[in-house]
Design a protein around this motif. Structure first.
Motif, PDB file in Angstrom:
ATOM      1  N   ASN A  88      53.118  16.870  60.008  1.00  0.00           N
ATOM      2  CA  ASN A  88      54.377  17.254  60.636  1.00  0.00           C
ATOM      3  C   ASN A  88      54.466  16.654  62.033  1.00  0.00           C
ATOM      4  O   ASN A  88      53.697  16.999  62.915  1.00  0.00           O
ATOM      5  N   PRO A  89      55.404  15.762  62.232  1.00  0.00           N
ATOM      6  CA  PRO A  89      55.478  15.124  63.552  1.00  0.00           C
ATOM      7  C   PRO A  89      56.031  16.070  64.603  1.00  0.00           C
ATOM      8  O   PRO A  89      55.975  15.777  65.790  1.00  0.00           O
ATOM      9  N   TYR A  90      56.576  17.184  64.224  1.00  0.00           N
ATOM     10  CA  TYR A  90      57.165  18.097  65.202  1.00  0.00           C
ATOM     11  C   TYR A  90      56.241  19.270  65.441  1.00  0.00           C
ATOM     12  O   TYR A  90      56.637  20.412  65.488  1.00  0.00           O
ATOM     13  N   ARG A  91      54.992  18.980  65.502  1.00  0.00           N
ATOM     14  CA  ARG A  91      54.018  20.036  65.677  1.00  0.00           C
ATOM     15  C   ARG A  91      54.243  20.812  66.963  1.00  0.00           C
ATOM     16  O   ARG A  91      54.860  20.311  67.893  1.00  0.00           O
ATOM     17  N   LEU A  92      53.680  21.977  66.973  1.00  0.00           N
ATOM     18  CA  LEU A  92      53.864  22.886  68.097  1.00  0.00           C
ATOM     19  C   LEU A  92      53.573  22.214  69.438  1.00  0.00           C
ATOM     20  O   LEU A  92      52.437  21.912  69.769  1.00  0.00           O
ATOM     21  N   HIS A  93      54.605  22.038  70.209  1.00  0.00           N
ATOM     22  CA  HIS A  93      54.486  21.664  71.621  1.00  0.00           C
ATOM     23  C   HIS A  93      53.481  20.562  71.894  1.00  0.00           C
ATOM     24  O   HIS A  93      52.658  20.671  72.789  1.00  0.00           O
ATOM     25  N   THR A  94      53.471  19.556  71.119  1.00  0.00           N
ATOM     26  CA  THR A  94      52.434  18.569  71.352  1.00  0.00           C
ATOM     27  C   THR A  94      52.987  17.360  72.081  1.00  0.00           C
ATOM     28  O   THR A  94      53.844  16.666  71.573  1.00  0.00           O
TER      29      THR A  94
END
Lengths: 512, 318
Positions: free
Chosen positions: B41-47
């Motif tokens: 998932n490229p929209y991982r938590l606040h990364t």
């Protein structure tokens, strides 16, 4: 047995009902915690989100009190606060003489001092606010009894607590918000339902220094929780506060578990008309094995009742004819236990049976030298309502940029009248922590700031919940050894004044 | 066991129970994480991946910087803002530090304050690290210049400040002037400040006396040098090295070098040599029960470990 005293000291309150609007509105669908970039572009086309330092979801007593506490704190003069309420915050309480809402709460001295600091106490001092200075708690099984204040005590003149209709407190808090205040600027989103709460998640930026060349748009979308209202309005929160009650959407958004259990009892509230000859300054509570029944003074001739009992009886009580209900309430306060079981489990001529039961008891067993609760004459029409009794505690009160207060953080059995007072304690603690943080240049949503709030409230609240639960358990049995010990303990406690004073401080919110 | 106990005492329940994934660990995963290893998932938590263009930190120009110290803090860069990371105690100390700075400035140079908080003063944060002191001072209205010899720290600090709208100008640039440079270079450039903050850095420089001399050179006339550091006493060894590093692991072993600690008397002497007179001295103690730092008075008893000291340059400047 000092701990036994602790929960006896406060009469029940109806704090559970104060968030009824939020109970009704929230059956949340799972809101997505992230949306891909193109979705963001679409929704941001409608309007840019507005930034607030504190966004309070829920304008019940706790949420409105928090907004008011921030508004009067001069340290927060540059802080922008949004208060979001789904119902109408500005509705005026009815105040019909002789009619009282069944949503009343008991406010302990700590809460009263808070109202004084907010400058709203004088407006609450009317003939609809009743202080009680005495309290009688007794056990239906063993006959143990505790009386407050201790007979020789200097405390006797001080009110133990005040009984006020929730609507009056709410109106007082709203008045504070509409004054010009030295502290935070509060913007009220009235009759605004929350559609969703999101936290945009940053796409990874590989091979490019964060922030370089992206400018404002990129960072605007980062990390702050965003509340979307049904009007389409979007507000971004440096700190999102969940004051939205037992089914808190903020708590669900923050992924915080709510632990606890439902009691095998249900509560019934009612507004009672009582003997006007009684001065009515005493809170009465009798522990029956099926749960405590309590009566709180509202005004001369009027009292509020909460009866925790079996689910079956709680279902029947609101539907009984008023005269029958009145008889049962009188019996619950006055008759011997076998009588009461008989009355509630058989089709009998309640009135005749109850009178007979009281007549045949010798006076010493019946009441003896103890004060009598005023006789209940009638019940106000439409004031009877059942409600569930639950214990819940949040796994934590804070996560990054989120804090929970009041019923969103904890639910407690109403037997000690603590619910709303705990919530107001949360609110005061959070307001102090936020004021200090601003003075020290802190980020109000930072976990390091919020932990100060959590550490000042979590353990005391948990302890209070535990003590109240222990009482509920202790009084739920009529097994002879335990019941005997219980009553002996109550009598011993009643005779030991230093311990009673400590218990009194606990109940007034000044010990923890 | 004892570590667990102390953490229990020192932190709230909620603090201990916070699940990592519910928090923003802003700068993870580490830069070495290649795209193939990254989650689907490229929209991982606040990364946000802060790239590290130069694996070796630039060599600082002059002598007060200790290269091994720069390398040590470069490694820390990613975890500066991790709430449960190695900087946890420093984060918790920030409120006490800033409160003391605000009070000291208000007491000693009220004429330069023009509004609320610290508005009107130009402040230098020497060794700004992840920028939590700089951010707090900027929120109070100070014009802040933050310098750090480690480039990663400056990148981390800038990226973090940009996420807060109150620390961003309308054009999207950072309100705080972060620079990857040293106090020496600022001195060469003739920069002057109303307040120079050297917080938790004296114990990490190679030559403390020279460092104080340099910081003093950056002061305008009648301006304040504020230092927060650790005294060299048996108590400070016990607390900052034995307990904090080795037994409780609050901070990484090797964070502190006991030999580099200065006593308050030594610091007063160094300041005096540089033309800066001590005006305030306060002890700072960690209260494990309350879980917060407390600022005491300046008695020998309270300054046994961490302490704050303020010095004022004379009217003609140093």
């Amino acid at each position: 047995m000092p701990p036994r005293a602790l929960a006896l000291l406060r009469p029940p309150c109806r704090s559970l009902t104060s968030h009824s609007h939020s109970l009704a509105r929230t059956r949340p669908s799972r809101t997505p915690r992230s949306l891909p970039c193109h979705a963001r572009a679409l929704s941001s086309a409608s309007s840019d989100p507005e930034h607030f330092d504190v966004v309070i979801v829920g304008g019940g007593v706790a949420g409105t009190a928090l907004a008011a506490a921030l508004a009067v704190n001069p340290s927060l003069a540059r802080t922008r606060v949004a208060l979001i309420e789904s119902a109408d915050l500005y509705v005026k309480p009815a105040h019909t003489p002789g009619l009282y809402s069944n949503r009343v709460s008991s406010y302990n001295p700590s809460s009263v001092e808070f109202f004084k600091r907010l400058g709203m106490w004088d407006s609450l001092l009317s003939d609809r606010t009743r202080a009680f200075t005495k309290m009688e708690v007794w056990d239906a099984v063993g006959g143990g009894r505790v009386s407050f204040p201790p007979s020789s005590s200097s405390l006797s003149a001080d009110p133990i607590a005040h009984i006020i209709e929730n609507a009056a407190v709410q109106a007082g808090l709203v008045d504070v918000l509409s004054r010009s205040n030295p502290g935070a600027q509060v913007e009220v989103f009235n009759r605004s339902k929350v559609k969703a709460i999101n936290r945009w998640e940053a796409p990874q930026v590989l091979g490019r220094p964060a922030g370089e060349g992206k400018g404002r748009d990129f960072f605007d979308e980062l990390e702050w929780p965003e509340v979307v209202l049904e009007s389409g309005k979007r507000v971004k929160a440096r700190l999102l506060v969940g004051a939205d009650g037992a089914t808190s959407r903020v708590r669900q958004f923050a992924n915080v578990d709510f632990f606890g259990w439902d009691y095998d009892q249900r509560g019934v509230v009612a507004t009672l008309r009582v003997d006007p000859a009684d001065e009515n300054v005493t809170a009465w509570q009798r522990f029956l094995p099926t749960g405590p029944i309590s009566m709180l003074p509202l005004a001369p001739g009027y009292s509020s009742m909460v009866w925790s009992t079996t689910p079956a009886l709680a279902q029947v009580l609101p539907k009984l004819p008023p005269a029958t209900f009145t008889t049962l309430v009188n019996a619950a306060f006055r008759n011997a236990l076998p009588d009461l079981s008989f009355l509630t489990s058989h089709q009998v001529d309640l009135d005749a049976e109850a009178r007979w039961g009281r007549q045949i008891l010798p006076p010493a067993i019946n009441w003896g030298p103890h004060p009598n609760p005023p006789e209940v004459l009638d019940v106000q029409e439409g004031s009877r309502a059942p409600f569930p009794l639950r214990l819940r505690h949040s796994q934590r009160y804070v996560t990054e940029r989120v804090a929970l207060v009041g019923d969103a953080a904890h639910l407690v059995h109403p037997l000690a009248g603590l619910g709303l007072n705990l919530g107001l304690g949360d609110v005061q603690a959070l307001a102090v922590v936020l004021g200090e943080a601003v003075e020290n240049g802190g980020d109000l949503g930072s976990i390091h700031v919020l932990q100060n709030y959590a550490s000042s409230r979590y353990v005391p609240n948990l302890l209070t919940l535990g003590v109240v639960d222990a009482f509920k358990f202790l009084f739920s049995t009529d097994a002879p050894p335990l019941a005997w010990l219980r009553s002996a303990g109550m009598d011993a406690f009643d005779a030991f004044e230093p311990v009673k004073r400590v218990a009194m401080r606990f109940a007034s919110g000044k010990l923890l | 066991m004892s570590r667990r106990l102390i953490r229990t005492l020192g932190t709230s329940f909620s603090a201990r129970n916070i699940r990592k994934d519910a928090l923003s660990t802003h700068f993870s995963p580490a830069p070495h994480l290649s795209p193939s290893e990254s989650p689907a998932n490229p929209y991982r938590l606040h990364t946000i991946v802060v790239p590290n263009p130069s694996p070796t930190p630039p060599q600082p120009p002059t002598s007060t910087i200790d290269p091994s110290e720069v390398a040590k803090f470069s490694r820390l860069a990613e975890s500066w803002w991790d709430p449960d990371g190695p900087s946890r105690l420093l984060h918790l100390m920030n409120g006490a530090r800033v409160g003391w700075i605000r009070e000291t400035v208000t007491r000693n140079m009220p004429e330069r304050l023009v509004g609320r908080g610290l508005e009107g003063v130009r402040v230098l944060d020497v060794g700004c690290g992840g920028g939590f002191l700089s951010e707090a001072l900027a929120r109070l209205g100070a014009h802040v210049v933050g310098v750090d010899a480690a480039r990663e720290n400056v990148q981390v600090a800038t990226a973090h400040a940009l996420k807060d709208p109150s620390l961003r100008r309308a054009d999207g640039t950072c309100l705080i002037d972060y620079r990857n440079t040293t106090a020496e270079s600022l001195l060469d450039q003739g920069e002057k400040f109303d307040v120079v903050c050297a917080m938790e850095i004296l114990e990490h420089v190679a030559d403390a006396a020279h460092f104080i001399q340099m910081c003093s050179g950056l002061l305008k006339p009648s301006s304040l040098l504020l230092v927060s550091t650790i005294s060299r006493t048996p108590l400070s060894y016990l607390v900052t090295v034995l307990l904090a590093e080795h037994l409780l692991r609050f901070v990484e072993p090797g964070t502190h070098d006991y030999e580099k600690y200065c006593t308050p008397e030594e610091l007063t002497g160094m300041m005096a040599k540089a033309g800066v007179m001590e005006v305030e001295r306060r002890g700072v103690m960690w209260n494990p029960i309350a879980g917060r730092w407390e600022v005491g008075d300046g008695s020998a008893w309270t300054t046994g470990a961490n302490y704050f000291m303020a010095g004022k340059s004379d009217e003609l400047g140093v």
